[in-house]
Design an enzyme around this catalytic site. Structure first.
Site, PDB file in Angstrom:
ATOM      1  N   LYS A  13       0.841  -1.189   0.000  1.00 54.63           N
ATOM      2  CA  LYS A  13       0.000   0.000   0.000  1.00 54.63           C
ATOM      3  C   LYS A  13       0.883   1.249   0.000  1.00 54.63           C
ATOM      4  O   LYS A  13       1.967   1.255   0.608  1.00 54.63           O
ATOM      5  CB  LYS A  13      -0.904  -0.032   1.239  1.00 54.63           C
ATOM      6  CG  LYS A  13      -1.910   1.102   1.343  1.00 54.63           C
ATOM      7  CD  LYS A  13      -2.775   0.925   2.589  1.00 54.63           C
ATOM      8  CE  LYS A  13      -3.779   2.058   2.761  1.00 54.63           C
ATOM      9  NZ  LYS A  13      -4.602   1.882   3.979  1.00 54.63           N
ATOM     10  N   SER A  37      -9.818  -1.350   6.139  1.00 54.11           N
ATOM     11  CA  SER A  37      -9.180  -1.000   4.871  1.00 54.11           C
ATOM     12  C   SER A  37      -8.414  -2.122   4.193  1.00 54.11           C
ATOM     13  O   SER A  37      -7.947  -1.956   3.067  1.00 54.11           O
ATOM     14  CB  SER A  37      -8.252   0.206   5.065  1.00 54.11           C
ATOM     15  OG  SER A  37      -9.004   1.376   5.260  1.00 54.11           O
ATOM     16  N   SER A  58      -9.335   1.367   2.170  1.00 58.37           N
ATOM     17  CA  SER A  58      -8.440   2.266   1.457  1.00 58.37           C
ATOM     18  C   SER A  58      -7.287   1.557   0.746  1.00 58.37           C
ATOM     19  O   SER A  58      -6.545   2.189  -0.007  1.00 58.37           O
ATOM     20  CB  SER A  58      -7.880   3.306   2.434  1.00 58.37           C
ATOM     21  OG  SER A  58      -7.128   2.692   3.473  1.00 58.37           O
TER      22      SER A  58
END
Length: 581
Positions: free
Chosen positions: A112, A235, A192
């Protein structure tokens, strides 16, 4: 050294500065008084101390120094739309250790875009205008988990797009634009850790195409074998559910968060996102274990040498069941105690399609021989409220990359610039959730004060105890994850000639689709229990209902009980993988 000797240089604070400091603390100092003289000396003495530290050379803990990779120099690039049609990639590279061997040899892994990879930008999904020097910093350290992946023989292929400042449950707030669902472009991947989910799920979409189960011919680009996402409220799990992959939020403090941008240490988690249960267990085994730096780790966190052999334990359990003839579609889950959490199916906004699909998946455990019962945890209905009040007031502090109260290793060069009018103008129509967090923090401070936050912290302990008690009677708990199948990206987020940046003019167009998305996930961030998102079926989408997107189920285990979560998920698959439905 005395105060006087420290302050003998040229003073940097004058009387106006002193009065401003007093005003900032809601008091005044009598002008032309002995107090004014003394406290001006104190102020200049303190400033001299600050300057002494300011003048020291930078220092990085050697445990985070970049490893020497093949080829020596670390390079990267931002792929264009042709190479990156889903917008899952933030930056691409190829990093591996010379002669790389280990359990991840031959595997490609992405991280990420809030994870420090030395030599690559730390993008955070946000515009560089939100940073004080107007550009994304180039990381000078390797996060602990990056080093561990490299040492395990993995090939780091780059960073994956994340939602703006890691604060959105769907996939259209990143400054680089929407992240498309690999199963159906134009629809949400979830956030996310949106890019991680999109890139990992490409493998399953390609497999469906190769087997003739999916005849569509849109471009996907290069995918990943595995990814490491971050999870403060869902997320990892939500994008995994929307994308049809496995995503594990490990027990809090199991995987070190050192070198990753924080939202709040109480709820910061990182963990694996993969296509199989086995790969999830394998990557967890590489990531997990005490690193000697991360304040989120506790005496319960295992040392590296004491991390369970998750893959070996799972294989041994399956082998034992096969030996006694129990690895069958009627007995694979024999001996497992499965709890269906009643309140999780009553969450506002949960669609009937998701409810029925997850219930059917949960009830499959009955046919597999498990003992399945419904249970009630009334406090689960308040979990999201407890999570919100317990964590939100501190979020602005950590978004700004301010260090926590306990010794840790902050991100060296990240310096966000907020709150300002430019900050609001940039985010209000890109990711209003970030602005909302700042407003919420001020709201609690001004209207309620710290007493309400203290109360929420105490209820977080109560919530943990409630899950712990339930997990004495059950091996795992089951809940829905995504309240609906992936929605279309809002029209205002789609880039056009008239709207080249994909910036919506209507805040509620952005905010409304995400309302309620974390109701079944965020409570587990404050309690720290491990929770796995596993794909269990399909839902219909589109005006004609001809499209389909994945639906996920959440499997919750005891803290540091990831092994049992893997057993339950693998036993469920004996009844058929989700893609077969």
């Amino acid at each position: 050294m005395s105060i006087v000797s420290l302050a003998t240089g040229d003073p940097t604070c004058n009387l106006s500065d002193l009065q401003a400091l007093a005003t900032a603390n809601n008091f005044t100092i009598q002008p032309n008084s002995a107090n004014e003289t003394a406290f001006l000396l104190f102020a200049n003495s303190f400033d001299a101390t600050c300057q002494a530290v300011q003048n020291l050379p930078k220092y990085h803990d050697p445990r985070l120094e970049p490893l020497q990779v093949e080829g020596g120099e670390r390079t990267y690039y931002r792929p264009d739309e042709i190479e990156n049609p889903l917008n899952g990639w933030a930056h691409k590279t190829t990093l591996r250790l010379p002669g790389a061997k280990g359990v991840l040899a031959g595997k490609t892994i992405g991280f990420k875009d809030n994870v420090s990879i030395a030599g690559l930008p730390l993008g955070l999904g946000c515009s560089p205008a939100l940073l004080k020097d107007g550009k994304h910093p180039i990381s000078t350290i390797d996060a602990t988990i990056v080093r561990r992946v490299l040492e395990a023989g993995g090939t780091v292929r780059g960073t994956a797009t994340c939602e703006n400042l890691s604060m959105f449950a769907l996939s259209y707030t990143s400054d680089s634009g929407v992240v498309h669902n690999a199963w159906l472009p134009g629809y949400a991947t979830g956030g996310s850790s949106s890019g991680c989910a999109a890139l990992v799920s490409i493998g399953d979409v390609e497999e469906a195409r190769n087997s003739g189960r999916d005849g569509r011919k849109y471009e996907l680009g290069e995918g990943l074998d595995m990814a490491v996402g971050g999870d403060q409220g869902g997320s990892i799990r939500l994008p995994a559910a929307y994308s049809g992959i496995y995503g594990l939020k490990p027990t809090h403090g199991l995987c070190p968060y050192t070198g990753i941008a924080s939202l709040n240490p109480m709820i910061d988690h990182c963990g694996p996102m993969t296509r199989t249960v086995e790969d999830t267990a394998l990557l967890l085994q590489v990531l997990a274990g005490y690193d000697g730096i991360d304040i989120r780790m506790s005496p319960e966190s295992p040392l590296r040498e004491n991390v369970p052999d998750y893959t070996g334990d799972l294989s041994a359990w399956i082998a034992k069941k096969k030996e006694v003839g129990e690895w069958t579609p009627t007995t694979s889950a024999k001996g497992l105690r499965i709890g269906i959490l009643q309140e999780s199916f009553q969450a506002p906004g949960l669609s009937e399609e998701v409810r029925s699909t997850v219930l059917a998946a949960a009830n499959r455990f009955r046919t597999l021989g498990a003992d399945v019962k419904t249970l009630s945890i009334p406090l689960h209905a308040h979990a999201a409220s407890i999570w919100t009040v317990a964590t939100r007031p501190q979020m602005p502090h950590f978004i700004a990359n301010n260090p926590p109260d306990l010794l840790t290793h902050p991100l060296p060069d990240l310096d966000p610039s907020f709150p300002t009018q430019d900050f609001f103008d940039n985010l209000a129509n890109r990711n209003p959730a970030v602005v909302n967090v700042l407003m919420n923090a001020a709201h609690i401070q001004q209207r309620y004060g710290p007493a309400l936050v203290r109360k929420a912290h105490m209820h977080a302990w109560q919530l943990r105890a409630a899950y712990d008690q339930a997990l004495e009677d059950f091996d795992v708990l089951l809940t829905p994850l995504n309240p609906t199948v992936g929605p279309r990206h809002p029209k205002g987020t789609v880039k056009t000639e008239a709207n080249p940046h994909g910036r919506s003019e209507r805040v509620m167009e952005l905010f409304e689709p995400a309302i309620g998305n974390t109701l079944n996930t965020c409570g587990l961030n404050v309690t720290g229990h491990p929770a796995l998102s596993m794909p269990v079926g399909w839902g219909r989408v589109g005006d004609d209902g001809e499209g389909r997107l994945p639906i996920g189920m959440q499997v919750v285990g005891k803290r540091f009980g990831e092994g049992m979560v893997f057993r339950a998920a693998k036993a469920w698959e004996v009844g058929g993988r989700w893609t077969d439905s």
